[in-house]
Design a protein around this motif. Structure first.
Motif, PDB file in Angstrom:
ATOM      1  N   HIS A 138      58.746 -60.713  41.148  1.00 60.58           N
ATOM      2  CA  HIS A 138      58.567 -59.067  41.270  1.00 60.58           C
ATOM      3  C   HIS A 138      56.039 -59.182  40.628  1.00 60.58           C
ATOM      4  CE1 HIS A 138      57.562 -58.926  36.879  1.00 60.58           C
ATOM      5  NE2 HIS A 138      59.017 -58.985  36.563  1.00 60.58           N
ATOM      6  N   TYR A 139      55.661 -57.743  41.040  1.00 60.24           N
ATOM      7  CA  TYR A 139      54.029 -58.233  40.471  1.00 60.24           C
ATOM      8  C   TYR A 139      54.078 -57.429  39.468  1.00 60.24           C
ATOM      9  CZ  TYR A 139      54.782 -60.960  44.305  1.00 60.24           C
ATOM     10  OH  TYR A 139      54.739 -61.968  45.751  1.00 60.24           O
ATOM     11  N   PHE A 140      54.631 -57.205  39.065  1.00 61.46           N
ATOM     12  CA  PHE A 140      54.837 -55.563  37.661  1.00 61.46           C
ATOM     13  C   PHE A 140      54.015 -56.425  36.455  1.00 61.46           C
ATOM     14  CE2 PHE A 140      57.042 -54.082  33.964  1.00 61.46           C
ATOM     15  CZ  PHE A 140      56.411 -52.778  34.259  1.00 61.46           C
ATOM     16  N   THR A 141      53.172 -54.570  36.010  1.00 62.92           N
ATOM     17  CA  THR A 141      51.768 -55.641  35.153  1.00 62.92           C
ATOM     18  C   THR A 141      52.184 -54.641  34.520  1.00 62.92           C
ATOM     19  OG1 THR A 141      50.566 -56.286  37.438  1.00 62.92           O
ATOM     20  CG2 THR A 141      49.201 -56.030  35.537  1.00 62.92           C
ATOM     21  N   VAL A 142      51.449 -54.883  33.281  1.00 58.98           N
ATOM     22  CA  VAL A 142      51.401 -54.002  32.019  1.00 58.98           C
ATOM     23  C   VAL A 142      49.352 -53.211  31.814  1.00 58.98           C
ATOM     24  CG1 VAL A 142      51.665 -52.891  29.915  1.00 58.98           C
ATOM     25  CG2 VAL A 142      53.512 -53.964  31.415  1.00 58.98           C
ATOM     26  N   LEU A 143      48.964 -52.538  32.535  1.00 65.41           N
ATOM     27  CA  LEU A 143      47.780 -52.340  31.843  1.00 65.41           C
ATOM     28  C   LEU A 143      47.965 -51.396  30.404  1.00 65.41           C
ATOM     29  CD1 LEU A 143      46.188 -51.142  35.003  1.00 65.41           C
ATOM     30  CD2 LEU A 143      46.290 -53.792  34.604  1.00 65.41           C
ATOM     31  N   ARG A 144      47.162 -52.163  30.193  1.00 60.79           N
ATOM     32  CA  ARG A 144      47.043 -51.350  28.214  1.00 60.79           C
ATOM     33  C   ARG A 144      45.093 -50.955  28.446  1.00 60.79           C
ATOM     34  NH1 ARG A 144      52.237 -50.990  26.253  1.00 60.79           N
ATOM     35  NH2 ARG A 144      52.291 -53.465  26.213  1.00 60.79           N
ATOM     36  N   LEU A 145      45.196 -49.824  28.399  1.00 58.51           N
ATOM     37  CA  LEU A 145      43.466 -48.886  28.481  1.00 58.51           C
ATOM     38  C   LEU A 145      43.082 -48.620  27.116  1.00 58.51           C
ATOM     39  CD1 LEU A 145      45.020 -46.675  31.138  1.00 58.51           C
ATOM     40  CD2 LEU A 145      44.651 -48.260  31.592  1.00 58.51           C
ATOM     41  N   ILE A 146      41.983 -49.309  26.704  1.00 57.73           N
ATOM     42  CA  ILE A 146      41.837 -49.054  25.035  1.00 57.73           C
ATOM     43  C   ILE A 146      40.471 -48.124  25.266  1.00 57.73           C
ATOM     44  CG2 ILE A 146      40.776 -49.832  23.203  1.00 57.73           C
ATOM     45  CD1 ILE A 146      42.370 -52.279  23.975  1.00 57.73           C
ATOM     46  N   PRO A 147      40.565 -46.490  24.976  1.00 60.97           N
ATOM     47  CA  PRO A 147      39.762 -45.993  25.274  1.00 60.97           C
ATOM     48  C   PRO A 147      38.384 -45.591  23.637  1.00 60.97           C
ATOM     49  CG  PRO A 147      41.543 -44.451  25.126  1.00 60.97           C
ATOM     50  CD  PRO A 147      41.714 -46.450  24.739  1.00 60.97           C
ATOM     51  N   GLU A 148      36.804 -45.600  24.264  1.00 61.67           N
ATOM     52  CA  GLU A 148      35.620 -45.882  23.516  1.00 61.67           C
ATOM     53  C   GLU A 148      35.460 -44.793  23.218  1.00 61.67           C
ATOM     54  OE1 GLU A 148      32.778 -48.555  25.250  1.00 61.67           O
ATOM     55  OE2 GLU A 148      35.112 -50.945  24.723  1.00 61.67           O
ATOM     56  N   LYS A 149      35.257 -43.901  23.971  1.00 59.37           N
ATOM     57  CA  LYS A 149      35.008 -42.751  24.079  1.00 59.37           C
ATOM     58  C   LYS A 149      35.695 -41.906  24.479  1.00 59.37           C
ATOM     59  CE  LYS A 149      30.190 -43.305  24.228  1.00 59.37           C
ATOM     60  NZ  LYS A 149      28.660 -43.580  25.194  1.00 59.37           N
ATOM     61  N   ILE A 150      36.255 -40.310  23.890  1.00 61.53           N
ATOM     62  CA  ILE A 150      36.961 -38.904  24.527  1.00 61.53           C
ATOM     63  C   ILE A 150      36.530 -38.232  24.502  1.00 61.53           C
ATOM     64  CG2 ILE A 150      39.102 -38.375  24.049  1.00 61.53           C
ATOM     65  CD1 ILE A 150      40.449 -40.279  22.556  1.00 61.53           C
ATOM     66  N   GLU A 151      36.170 -37.171  25.517  1.00 57.69           N
ATOM     67  CA  GLU A 151      35.720 -36.451  25.650  1.00 57.69           C
ATOM     68  C   GLU A 151      35.963 -35.118  26.029  1.00 57.69           C
ATOM     69  OE1 GLU A 151      31.163 -36.305  27.640  1.00 57.69           O
ATOM     70  OE2 GLU A 151      31.743 -34.368  28.223  1.00 57.69           O
ATOM     71  N   TYR A 152      36.476 -33.742  25.675  1.00 56.34           N
ATOM     72  CA  TYR A 152      37.314 -33.226  25.557  1.00 56.34           C
ATOM     73  C   TYR A 152      36.761 -31.901  25.920  1.00 56.34           C
ATOM     74  CZ  TYR A 152      40.711 -29.156  23.828  1.00 56.34           C
ATOM     75  OH  TYR A 152      41.262 -28.135  23.745  1.00 56.34           O
ATOM     76  N   VAL A 153      37.100 -30.779  26.949  1.00 61.54           N
ATOM     77  CA  VAL A 153      36.347 -30.279  27.200  1.00 61.54           C
ATOM     78  C   VAL A 153      37.578 -28.383  27.093  1.00 61.54           C
ATOM     79  CG1 VAL A 153      34.710 -28.558  28.858  1.00 61.54           C
ATOM     80  CG2 VAL A 153      34.531 -31.265  28.700  1.00 61.54           C
ATOM     81  N   LYS A 154      37.496 -27.684  27.148  1.00 63.87           N
ATOM     82  CA  LYS A 154      38.254 -26.452  26.926  1.00 63.87           C
ATOM     83  C   LYS A 154      37.149 -25.270  27.456  1.00 63.87           C
ATOM     84  CE  LYS A 154      41.619 -23.543  25.075  1.00 63.87           C
ATOM     85  NZ  LYS A 154      42.706 -23.177  26.415  1.00 63.87           N
ATOM     86  N   LEU A 155      37.825 -24.616  28.769  1.00 64.64           N
ATOM     87  CA  LEU A 155      37.132 -23.602  29.762  1.00 64.64           C
ATOM     88  C   LEU A 155      37.575 -22.090  28.566  1.00 64.64           C
ATOM     89  CD1 LEU A 155      35.961 -24.293  32.873  1.00 64.64           C
ATOM     90  CD2 LEU A 155      34.885 -24.035  30.847  1.00 64.64           C
ATOM     91  N   GLN A 156      36.843 -21.326  27.788  1.00 64.49           N
ATOM     92  CA  GLN A 156      37.856 -20.438  27.386  1.00 64.49           C
ATOM     93  C   GLN A 156      36.150 -19.020  27.508  1.00 64.49           C
ATOM     94  OE1 GLN A 156      39.277 -22.202  23.379  1.00 64.49           O
ATOM     95  NE2 GLN A 156      36.946 -21.973  23.563  1.00 64.49           N
ATOM     96  N   LYS A 157      36.846 -17.702  27.367  1.00 64.84           N
ATOM     97  CA  LYS A 157      36.498 -16.828  27.741  1.00 64.84           C
ATOM     98  C   LYS A 157      34.265 -16.657  27.568  1.00 64.84           C
ATOM     99  CE  LYS A 157      39.432 -13.319  30.068  1.00 64.84           C
ATOM    100  NZ  LYS A 157      40.779 -12.687  29.545  1.00 64.84           N
ATOM    101  N   ILE A 158      35.058 -16.389  25.741  1.00 61.47           N
ATOM    102  CA  ILE A 158      33.845 -16.697  24.820  1.00 61.47           C
ATOM    103  C   ILE A 158      33.652 -18.457  24.293  1.00 61.47           C
ATOM    104  CG2 ILE A 158      33.181 -15.445  23.680  1.00 61.47           C
ATOM    105  CD1 ILE A 158      35.326 -13.546  22.816  1.00 61.47           C
ATOM    106  N   ASN A 159      32.208 -19.021  24.232  1.00 59.57           N
ATOM    107  CA  ASN A 159      31.880 -19.931  24.113  1.00 59.57           C
ATOM    108  C   ASN A 159      32.531 -21.071  24.618  1.00 59.57           C
ATOM    109  OD1 ASN A 159      29.504 -19.045  22.668  1.00 59.57           O
ATOM    110  ND2 ASN A 159      31.561 -19.146  20.227  1.00 59.57           N
ATOM    111  N   HIS A 160      32.636 -21.966  25.261  1.00 58.86           N
ATOM    112  CA  HIS A 160      33.549 -23.206  26.309  1.00 58.86           C
ATOM    113  C   HIS A 160      33.296 -24.019  24.669  1.00 58.86           C
ATOM    114  CE1 HIS A 160      33.756 -21.301  29.678  1.00 58.86           C
ATOM    115  NE2 HIS A 160      32.332 -21.180  29.954  1.00 58.86           N
ATOM    116  N   LEU A 161      34.057 -25.182  24.543  1.00 60.07           N
ATOM    117  CA  LEU A 161      34.790 -26.113  23.489  1.00 60.07           C
ATOM    118  C   LEU A 161      33.984 -27.488  24.484  1.00 60.07           C
ATOM    119  CD1 LEU A 161      35.107 -25.920  20.648  1.00 60.07           C
ATOM    120  CD2 LEU A 161      37.097 -26.060  20.951  1.00 60.07           C
ATOM    121  N   ARG A 162      33.173 -28.063  23.511  1.00 56.42           N
ATOM    122  CA  ARG A 162      32.789 -29.450  24.523  1.00 56.42           C
ATOM    123  C   ARG A 162      32.971 -30.035  23.324  1.00 56.42           C
ATOM    124  NH1 ARG A 162      28.771 -31.482  29.029  1.00 56.42           N
ATOM    125  NH2 ARG A 162      28.774 -33.721  28.383  1.00 56.42           N
TER     126      ARG A 162
END
Ligand SMILES: Cc1cc2nc3c(=O)[nH]c(=O)nc-3n(C[C@H](O)[C@H](O)[C@H](O)COP(=O)(O)O)c2cc1C
Length: 179
Positions: A138-162
């Motif tokens: 088999h060629y099964f491979t396990v990837l570990r993704l290590i975040p350095e930056k995370i950006e969160y965006v939420k669109l809202q009626k008043i004041n979008h959030l980023r």
């Protein structure tokens, strides 16, 4: 609960809930010649330190890209809540044989087919019914993704959030950004 913890909680729910919007995410890679490529992956695990896990075939194109450049960009999107999460992450291939064997043994036989095709992923074929599978390798491979930056965006009626979160050793700093 702060937003970073709630992001982790939501991602963890996606690991176990097949219909969760964050279960499938896009991972963009950039090879040595600057060729950019992206594809969808299934989110398999979220560790306490935010390391994400995904599975793939060691012969796939993404593995060539990752050997050339281990930095990736990840994208999660929840259209019903108007939430976008992007991450810049480093990818490590898990080489621990015991871990890989344990995870492999937990994969349903039906799903194992994805990692045992005779021809490597991306090979040209005449018809999808031609695909043959191998029993002994088999060629099964396990990837570990290590975040350095995370950006969160939420669109809202008043004041979008980023909000931008940056890893600083074992903690995360955060700042609001203009959306
Ligand atoms: C919904 C969905 C989920 C997928 N999940 C995975 C996955 O977990 N691992 C994987 O290697 N490919 C997965 N694929 C296939 C990839 O998107 C991609 O086509 C394949 O991995 C080859 O990519 P590459 O040639 O860039 O390496 C998925 C595709 C779809 C549509």
């Amino acid at each position: 609960m702060n937003i970073l913890d709630s992001i982790k909680n939501e991602l963890r729910k996606a690991v176990t809930k097949p219909k969760h919007r964050f279960r499938y995410f896009s991972m963009a890679t950039c090879g040595i010649h600057g060729h950019v490529r992206q594809r969808m992956l299934v989110l398999r695990d979220v560790a306490d330190d935010f390391t994400l896990t995904a599975y793939t075939d060691s012969r796939s194109k993404k593995m060539t890209h990752l050997r050339e450049n281990s930095e990736v960009s990840l994208l999660f999107f929840n259209p019903s809540k108007f939430i976008q999460i992007t991450m810049t992450a480093r990818v490590q291939v898990d080489n621990n044989e015991e871990t890989i064997l344990n995870l492999w043994n937990r994969i349903k036989p039906r799903s194992r087919k994805d990692y045992i095709t005779e021809l490597p992923p991306g090979t040209m074929i005449q018809d999808p019914s031609e695909i043959e599978h191998q029993d002994n390798i088999h060629y099964f491979t396990v990837l570990r993704l290590i975040p350095e930056k995370i950006e969160y965006v939420k669109l809202q009626k008043i004041n979008h959030l980023r909000i931008l979160f940056c890893r600083e050793d074992h903690t995360w700093s955060s700042t609001y950004l203009v959306p």
